[in-house]
Design a protein around this motif. Structure first.
Motif, PDB file in Angstrom:
ATOM      1  N   PRO A 173     -38.124  26.958  -4.261  1.00 50.21           N
ATOM      2  CA  PRO A 173     -37.991  28.298  -3.682  1.00 50.21           C
ATOM      3  C   PRO A 173     -37.319  29.304  -4.600  1.00 50.21           C
ATOM      4  O   PRO A 173     -37.783  30.440  -4.732  1.00 50.21           O
ATOM      5  CB  PRO A 173     -37.160  28.050  -2.409  1.00 50.21           C
ATOM      6  CG  PRO A 173     -37.401  26.624  -2.075  1.00 50.21           C
ATOM      7  CD  PRO A 173     -37.556  25.931  -3.381  1.00 50.21           C
ATOM      8  N   SER A 216     -46.417  26.050  -1.729  1.00 46.21           N
ATOM      9  CA  SER A 216     -45.848  25.582  -0.467  1.00 46.21           C
ATOM     10  C   SER A 216     -46.515  24.287  -0.021  1.00 46.21           C
ATOM     11  O   SER A 216     -45.843  23.354   0.449  1.00 46.21           O
ATOM     12  CB  SER A 216     -46.001  26.653   0.612  1.00 46.21           C
ATOM     13  OG  SER A 216     -45.292  27.829   0.262  1.00 46.21           O
ATOM     14  N   SER A 248     -40.331  23.664   7.055  1.00 46.59           N
ATOM     15  CA  SER A 248     -39.680  24.959   6.853  1.00 46.59           C
ATOM     16  C   SER A 248     -39.298  25.185   5.396  1.00 46.59           C
ATOM     17  O   SER A 248     -39.458  26.289   4.866  1.00 46.59           O
ATOM     18  CB  SER A 248     -38.433  25.058   7.736  1.00 46.59           C
ATOM     19  OG  SER A 248     -37.482  24.067   7.377  1.00 46.59           O
ATOM     20  N   PHE A 297     -42.464  26.044   3.487  1.00 48.11           N
ATOM     21  CA  PHE A 297     -42.942  27.397   3.795  1.00 48.11           C
ATOM     22  C   PHE A 297     -42.021  28.467   3.230  1.00 48.11           C
ATOM     23  O   PHE A 297     -42.442  29.618   3.040  1.00 48.11           O
ATOM     24  CB  PHE A 297     -43.073  27.562   5.308  1.00 48.11           C
ATOM     25  CG  PHE A 297     -43.703  28.852   5.729  1.00 48.11           C
ATOM     26  CD1 PHE A 297     -45.041  29.106   5.484  1.00 48.11           C
ATOM     27  CD2 PHE A 297     -42.942  29.822   6.359  1.00 48.11           C
ATOM     28  CE1 PHE A 297     -45.625  30.307   5.858  1.00 48.11           C
ATOM     29  CE2 PHE A 297     -43.511  31.020   6.753  1.00 48.11           C
ATOM     30  CZ  PHE A 297     -44.865  31.270   6.501  1.00 48.11           C
ATOM     31  N   SER A 298     -40.766  28.114   2.959  1.00 47.41           N
ATOM     32  CA  SER A 298     -39.827  29.091   2.400  1.00 47.41           C
ATOM     33  C   SER A 298     -40.259  29.568   1.014  1.00 47.41           C
ATOM     34  O   SER A 298     -39.872  30.662   0.596  1.00 47.41           O
ATOM     35  CB  SER A 298     -38.430  28.488   2.323  1.00 47.41           C
ATOM     36  OG  SER A 298     -38.398  27.388   1.425  1.00 47.41           O
ATOM     37  N   CYS A 299     -41.056  28.775   0.288  1.00 47.67           N
ATOM     38  CA  CYS A 299     -41.582  29.239  -1.002  1.00 47.67           C
ATOM     39  C   CYS A 299     -42.422  30.504  -0.818  1.00 47.67           C
ATOM     40  O   CYS A 299     -42.288  31.477  -1.579  1.00 47.67           O
ATOM     41  CB  CYS A 299     -42.422  28.138  -1.664  1.00 47.67           C
ATOM     42  SG  CYS A 299     -41.502  26.667  -2.124  1.00 47.67           S
ATOM     43  N   VAL A 354     -42.284  32.593   1.815  1.00 45.18           N
ATOM     44  CA  VAL A 354     -41.444  33.673   2.346  1.00 45.18           C
ATOM     45  C   VAL A 354     -40.633  34.313   1.227  1.00 45.18           C
ATOM     46  O   VAL A 354     -40.540  35.556   1.137  1.00 45.18           O
ATOM     47  CB  VAL A 354     -40.516  33.125   3.453  1.00 45.18           C
ATOM     48  CG1 VAL A 354     -39.549  34.203   3.928  1.00 45.18           C
ATOM     49  CG2 VAL A 354     -41.337  32.610   4.623  1.00 45.18           C
ATOM     50  N   PHE A 371     -30.410  32.989   1.759  1.00 44.51           N
ATOM     51  CA  PHE A 371     -31.291  31.980   2.343  1.00 44.51           C
ATOM     52  C   PHE A 371     -30.552  30.662   2.548  1.00 44.51           C
ATOM     53  O   PHE A 371     -30.669  30.023   3.608  1.00 44.51           O
ATOM     54  CB  PHE A 371     -32.510  31.773   1.444  1.00 44.51           C
ATOM     55  CG  PHE A 371     -33.340  30.579   1.801  1.00 44.51           C
ATOM     56  CD1 PHE A 371     -34.209  30.609   2.872  1.00 44.51           C
ATOM     57  CD2 PHE A 371     -33.237  29.400   1.063  1.00 44.51           C
ATOM     58  CE1 PHE A 371     -34.968  29.498   3.215  1.00 44.51           C
ATOM     59  CE2 PHE A 371     -33.996  28.289   1.394  1.00 44.51           C
ATOM     60  CZ  PHE A 371     -34.859  28.348   2.470  1.00 44.51           C
ATOM     61  N   ASP A 407     -29.754  28.908   6.080  1.00 41.08           N
ATOM     62  CA  ASP A 407     -30.272  27.559   6.298  1.00 41.08           C
ATOM     63  C   ASP A 407     -29.145  26.597   6.688  1.00 41.08           C
ATOM     64  O   ASP A 407     -29.323  25.750   7.575  1.00 41.08           O
ATOM     65  CB  ASP A 407     -30.970  27.077   5.027  1.00 41.08           C
ATOM     66  CG  ASP A 407     -31.653  25.733   5.224  1.00 41.08           C
ATOM     67  OD1 ASP A 407     -32.610  25.673   6.008  1.00 41.08           O
ATOM     68  OD2 ASP A 407     -31.213  24.759   4.599  1.00 41.08           O
ATOM     69  N   TRP A 434     -35.822  26.266  11.218  1.00 40.74           N
ATOM     70  CA  TRP A 434     -36.559  27.483  10.881  1.00 40.74           C
ATOM     71  C   TRP A 434     -35.691  28.736  10.981  1.00 40.74           C
ATOM     72  O   TRP A 434     -36.213  29.864  10.939  1.00 40.74           O
ATOM     73  CB  TRP A 434     -37.756  27.636  11.806  1.00 40.74           C
ATOM     74  CG  TRP A 434     -38.826  26.614  11.579  1.00 40.74           C
ATOM     75  CD1 TRP A 434     -38.921  25.394  12.163  1.00 40.74           C
ATOM     76  CD2 TRP A 434     -39.943  26.719  10.698  1.00 40.74           C
ATOM     77  NE1 TRP A 434     -40.029  24.731  11.712  1.00 40.74           N
ATOM     78  CE2 TRP A 434     -40.687  25.518  10.808  1.00 40.74           C
ATOM     79  CE3 TRP A 434     -40.402  27.711   9.831  1.00 40.74           C
ATOM     80  CZ2 TRP A 434     -41.841  25.286  10.098  1.00 40.74           C
ATOM     81  CZ3 TRP A 434     -41.556  27.485   9.109  1.00 40.74           C
ATOM     82  CH2 TRP A 434     -42.262  26.284   9.234  1.00 40.74           C
ATOM     83  N   THR A 459     -35.905  31.013   7.861  1.00 39.03           N
ATOM     84  CA  THR A 459     -37.253  31.581   7.734  1.00 39.03           C
ATOM     85  C   THR A 459     -37.485  32.683   8.765  1.00 39.03           C
ATOM     86  O   THR A 459     -38.035  33.744   8.453  1.00 39.03           O
ATOM     87  CB  THR A 459     -38.298  30.467   7.896  1.00 39.03           C
ATOM     88  OG1 THR A 459     -38.036  29.435   6.947  1.00 39.03           O
ATOM     89  CG2 THR A 459     -39.698  31.012   7.648  1.00 39.03           C
ATOM     90  N   LEU A 517     -38.270  36.416   7.270  1.00 38.58           N
ATOM     91  CA  LEU A 517     -39.675  36.829   7.322  1.00 38.58           C
ATOM     92  C   LEU A 517     -39.838  38.305   7.704  1.00 38.58           C
ATOM     93  O   LEU A 517     -40.625  39.020   7.058  1.00 38.58           O
ATOM     94  CB  LEU A 517     -40.439  35.926   8.285  1.00 38.58           C
ATOM     95  CG  LEU A 517     -41.972  36.038   8.238  1.00 38.58           C
ATOM     96  CD1 LEU A 517     -42.489  35.721   6.845  1.00 38.58           C
ATOM     97  CD2 LEU A 517     -42.604  35.096   9.265  1.00 38.58           C
TER      98      LEU A 517
END
Length: 490
Positions: free
Chosen positions: A66, A111, A375, A378-380, A382, A413, A417, A436, A439, A443
């Protein structure tokens, strides 16, 4: 447009690869600083240290991806904005969304790669790393006998060496207490000088002593209670040269069995986590159902029918009616029985609650790890949506301002987290909400930055803020000194 896409991809992957390896290096150094006390003094071979660092580098890949994506996106679009290439593309009719499309696709692919790595490679790497680290921590430190100090690092022996020769082999004023017989300090060796070396295989420590004495206490019955003060036979032996070996097998490196760590939630894939979650839910249901069955007989007095003697036969479930008709002795017996059954019910309920809390905590860890695999991957994407518009707004390339901004947002972040993880561990929120949390928070910020960048907003332009505050100051002065108009005199 294909040439522009290739140029963007080339500009993105150069800082991405460099940042990725830098992040790996920083995370590895952070680990070494954390476990430096457990590693130093163990006499580890280079191969073991290399293997440990290799598994560690694999285990920190989900954290390095990330920040690498974030910094690479800021640098790439910062350079485009600094050289007015982004302005030229917008002027030619290319929207910011179209410019972001190829790199956004790459971020989505990264991701997906991060998830596949977290699902298939990371459990194996964590298992290997955890097993090897536990083996290293459990290994006893290498022998370091200091001069003039009693050393008890070798089990069954206490050594004292007055001084060492410069070659670190010759020793002087040697004293060895042998406790291997289990009879306390029953064997003592004293020597003027000697030599101390390890065997080639490292399994034994060889002492060659000169001009010394050996004191040994004899006993024909090892089971004798040596705490009693009784006279025992003692042998004193004077020698010119004596050689002895001390076993060092406990100091050798021994790798532990990996099966000891396979039940840990960090060592499992998505399918394994789901399977264990289902098993834990079934166990929770069994405990609840079993507790109800165990508690049901304890309330048997609630089901008895009591008949008052003065009235016509009638059935009642009222416990007070029973107390009115029974005698003092019978009433005391009922009270004792009720107290005993209440205590049994309480102990049963406490045991069931402790078991349920244990299973719920394990289920929480499995569920949190499961959602973190999704999560964190997917943070990559975001963080790319945050980094790309930030670079376009900042319009600075290189490692100056982009590095500072990327560190700030990655720290944000990481803090979010961590907060989400702590809330989930304390059962303040659900596990999916905790996983999440960062995120969900970042987002909307990413979409806001994309919107501002598409409209060429001066969000981080200091001069624009200076002009804004100057306007406020000028407006305030006008309010304090209003303009007055005078009418001409007749």
């Amino acid at each position: 447009m294909k040439k522009i896409d290739l140029l963007l991809l080339r500009s993105f992957f150069a800082p991405f690869s460099a940042t990725f390896f830098i992040a790996l290096f920083v995370l590895i150094m952070q680990f070494l600083w954390k476990y430096i006390d457990d590693l130093v003094g163990k006499g580890l071979e280079v191969g073991i240290v290399t293997e440990l660092l290799f598994y560690l580098s694999a285990s920190v890949v989900p954290l390095a991806l990330p920040i690498a994506v974030l910094l690479a996106a800021i640098i790439t679009f910062g350079k485009l904005g600094e050289h007015y290439e982004l302005v030229a593309m917008k002027a030619s009719g290319i929207s910011l969304q179209r410019i972001l499309l190829p790199l956004a696709t790459v971020a989505l692919l990264l991701s997906a790669v991060a998830f596949l790595f977290s699902n298939y490679m990371l459990p194996i790497a964590n298992l290997k790393f955890g097993t090897l680290l536990y083996s290293v921590v459990q290994q006893r430190p290498v022998i370091n006998i200091k001069e003039g100090v009693f050393y008890d690092g070798i089990e069954g022996y206490i050594l004292r060496i007055g001084s060492k020769n410069p070659d670190n082999i010759g020793i002087n004023d040697v004293m060895i207490y042998d406790h291997t017989s289990g009879r306390g300090c029953s064997n003592v060796i004293v020597a003027e000088r000697g030599e101390m070396v390890s065997t080639e295989d490292g399994k034994y420590l060889r002492f060659k002593l000169y001009n010394g004495k050996k004191y040994e206490e004899l006993s024909e019955t090892p089971q004798t209670n040596y705490s009693k003060k009784i006279n025992r036979e003692q042998v004193r032996l004077q020698f010119e040269e004596l050689e002895m070996l001390i076993d060092l097998s406990d100091f050798g490196f021994e790798k532990k069995d990996e099966n000891l760590f396979k039940s840990n939630h960090q060592m499992m894939s998505v399918a394994q986590l789901r399977y264990h979650l289902d098993s834990l839910q079934n166990d929770l249901g069994k405990i609840t159902h079993g507790t109800q069955e165990r508690l049901q007989p304890m309330y048997s007095f609630m089901k008895k029918n009591f008949q008052p003697a003065s009235a016509a036969p009638a059935t009642t479930d009222n416990f007070a009616a029973m107390l009115c008709v029974e005698g003092n002795a019978q009433r005391s017996a009922w009270f004792r029985r009720a107290i005993d059954e209440a205590r049994n019910a309480k102990s049963t309920a406490d045991w069931a609650r402790s078991q349920q809390n244990y299973l719920k905590e394990r289920a929480m860890k499995y569920s949190l790890t499961l959602h973190k695999k999704y999560s964190l991957s997917f943070s990559c994407f975001v963080l790319f949506l945050i980094g790309a518009p930030l670079g376009a707004i900042i319009r600075k390339g290189g490692l100056g301002m982009p590095m500072v901004v990327s560190i700030i947002f990655f720290m944000l972040f990481h803090i979010l987290d961590t907060i989400g993880k702590k809330l989930a561990e304390e059962f303040a929120v659900g596990t999916w909400q905790g996983a999440w949390f960062a995120t969900f928070f970042l987002l909307p910020l990413a979409f806001f930055l994309v919107y501002k960048s598409a409209n060429d907003s001066a969000l981080f332009n200091i001069d624009a803020y200076k002009k804004f505050f100057k306007r406020i100051g000028t407006w305030g002065k006008k309010k304090q000194n209003p303009i007055t108009y005078s009418t001409p005199s007749e």
